[in-house]
Design an enzyme around this catalytic site. Structure first.
Site, short mmCIF file in Angstrom:
data_model
loop_
_atom_site.label_atom_id
_atom_site.label_comp_id
_atom_site.label_asym_id
_atom_site.label_seq_id
_atom_site.Cartn_x
_atom_site.Cartn_y
_atom_site.Cartn_z
N TRP A 97 80.87 0.04 -11.74
CA TRP A 97 81.24 -1.37 -11.58
C TRP A 97 81.64 -2.05 -12.88
O TRP A 97 82.54 -2.89 -12.90
CB TRP A 97 80.13 -2.16 -10.87
CG TRP A 97 80.04 -1.79 -9.42
CD1 TRP A 97 78.98 -1.21 -8.79
CD2 TRP A 97 81.06 -1.95 -8.42
NE1 TRP A 97 79.28 -1.00 -7.46
CE2 TRP A 97 80.54 -1.44 -7.21
CE3 TRP A 97 82.35 -2.47 -8.43
CZ2 TRP A 97 81.27 -1.43 -6.02
CZ3 TRP A 97 83.09 -2.46 -7.24
CH2 TRP A 97 82.55 -1.96 -6.06
N ASP A 143 76.88 -8.80 -14.67
CA ASP A 143 76.94 -8.58 -13.23
C ASP A 143 75.55 -8.10 -12.81
O ASP A 143 75.08 -7.06 -13.26
CB ASP A 143 78.00 -7.52 -12.93
CG ASP A 143 78.09 -7.15 -11.45
OD1 ASP A 143 77.31 -7.67 -10.64
OD2 ASP A 143 78.97 -6.31 -11.12
N LYS A 155 74.03 -7.44 -1.73
CA LYS A 155 73.08 -6.44 -2.16
C LYS A 155 71.78 -7.20 -2.37
O LYS A 155 71.62 -7.88 -3.35
CB LYS A 155 73.50 -5.81 -3.51
CG LYS A 155 74.98 -5.57 -3.69
CD LYS A 155 75.46 -4.29 -3.06
CE LYS A 155 76.95 -4.14 -3.01
NZ LYS A 155 77.61 -4.07 -4.29
#
Ligand SMILES: *Cc1c(COP(=O)(O)O)cnc(C)c1O
Length: 362
Positions: free
Chosen positions: A102, A174, A198
């Site tokens: 990511w 993040d 999530k």
């Protein structure tokens, strides 16, 4: 309904209590005679939910008063664009500390569309063949507008438990998959972004926690809907927000608070992941390819030593009520996510299945 254990990485399981509360209120929210998804985002009833969710998030994460909380759409990917659009000057540059899938995607988004992104590869394979985070590589360059990292790499199963010292350069993180799974010091960050799917709520909403001095720097062509200052000015109601995710987030935040907050979540997540990693470590049927210190507490990524058994493992798991244990397509292998909603029993069930499968194939 037969019992299913859901190890998907996101969307993923939510606490049973939260799902049941939502079910109960679905047709008639607090006596309004309307479901929560039928309410106007500007109605007094929904505004109350929205404010309560923000207050709970602030309380649980101990967010300092000089930070704004924005409720948005567009997901983690949307924020990969929003971050440079809001913070990177036309001729500036930013440092990207890459530790997995990511953070690499975030780097690419900036590099390919918005300006100079400097790639810092911050993991390496050590002499034992394990992937390790190298914090000494997380060094900011002169004049960087910001430094970026992903705290929990959901695909790779790598979590950074240390933070780099970036001095005056704001650190943007993040935390899509580990927000609310352990205490964090928000004041160490310029901004934190996370998609709620999530761990927090159903898919559809993204949250940005941003220090107020970082507002007002967006590029002229930054879409208004991605402009943090615009969202802040309109209290996250510049467009119609994802009311259902916002409401579900509120229920989940209440649930976390009722159990004792993020410190309690951390204890549970340590216990669950330890149980799984300890077994994997002791077995010669499976292996974990991440250094012990960097193993994610919420996404346990592992491999079968004999990868030709992968399909059988997944199918057999499903037969036993274990769903979502296949790894992300970019990495292969297996992954079991043990977010806040997963009870300790879910870790036990997983270990029992791992043992049973190993015994049957050894
Ligand atoms: C899932 C995930 C993303 C991508 O989120 P989308 O909302 O699908 O864009 C980004 N970062 C992390 C850490 C994730 O787990």
């Amino acid at each position: 309904m037969s019992k299913v254990w859901n190890y998907y990485a996101g969307p993923c399981m939510l606490p049973v209590e939260v799902m049941e509360k939502a079910q109960k209120e679905f047709r008639n929210f607090e006596g309004t005679g309307m479901g929560v998804v039928e309410l106007s985002h500007r109605s007094a009833e929904f505004m109350k939910v929205a404010k309560e969710a923000e207050a709970l998030l602030r309380e649980l994460l101990d967010i300092p008063s000089n930070y704004r909380v924005l409720f948005e759409q567009g997901g983690g990917r949307g924020q990969f664009a929003a971050i440079p659009l809001n913070l990177l000057p036309e001729n500036g540059h930013a440092d990207y500390f890459v530790t997995g899938h990511w953070s690499r995607c975030a780097f690419k988004e900036c590099d390919e569309h918005y300006g100079k992104a400097i790639l810092h590869e911050c993991t390496f394979e050590n002499k034992d063949g394990l992937y390790e985070v190298d914090y000494s590589k997380m060094k900011v360059t002169e004049g960087a507008a910001y430094a970026y990292m992903c705290i929990n790499e959901t695909v790779n199963g790598i979590e950074s438990f240390e933070l780099p010292d970036t001095g005056d350069v704001p650190l943007i993180a993040d935390m899509s998959s580990d927000i609310l799974t352990r205490p964090i010091d928000v004041s160490k960050f310029g901004a934190i972004i996370f998609g709620v799917q999530k761990n927090v709520a159903p898919a559809g909403m993204t949250v940005t926690i941003v220090r107020e001095d970082l507002l007002g720097k967006a590029r002229k062509y930054c879409p208004s809907i991605m402009n943090w200052s615009v969202l802040d000015k309109f209290e996250s109601m510049y467009n119609t927000p994802c009311t259902f995710s916002w409401y579900m987030a509120c229920l989940n935040l209440k649930w976390i608070k009722s159990l004792g907050g993020v410190k309690e979540m951390e204890g549970r997540n340590i216990a669950k992941s330890k149980m799984v990693y300890d077994y994997l470590e002791s077995s010669d049927f499976y292996r974990v390819r991440i250094a012990v210190k960097d193993r994610s507490r919420v996404n346990c990524v592992f491999n079968l030593k004999d990868e030709s058994l992968n399909d059988e493992f997944v199918a057999e798991g499903k037969k036993n009520g274990l769903v979502g244990i296949k790894g992300h397509k970019v990495l292969g292998g297996m992954r079991a996510s043990l977010y806040n909603a997963m009870p300790i029993e879910g870790a036990k069930v997983l270990v029992d299945f791992l043992k049973k499968f190993a015994a049957a194939h050894q």
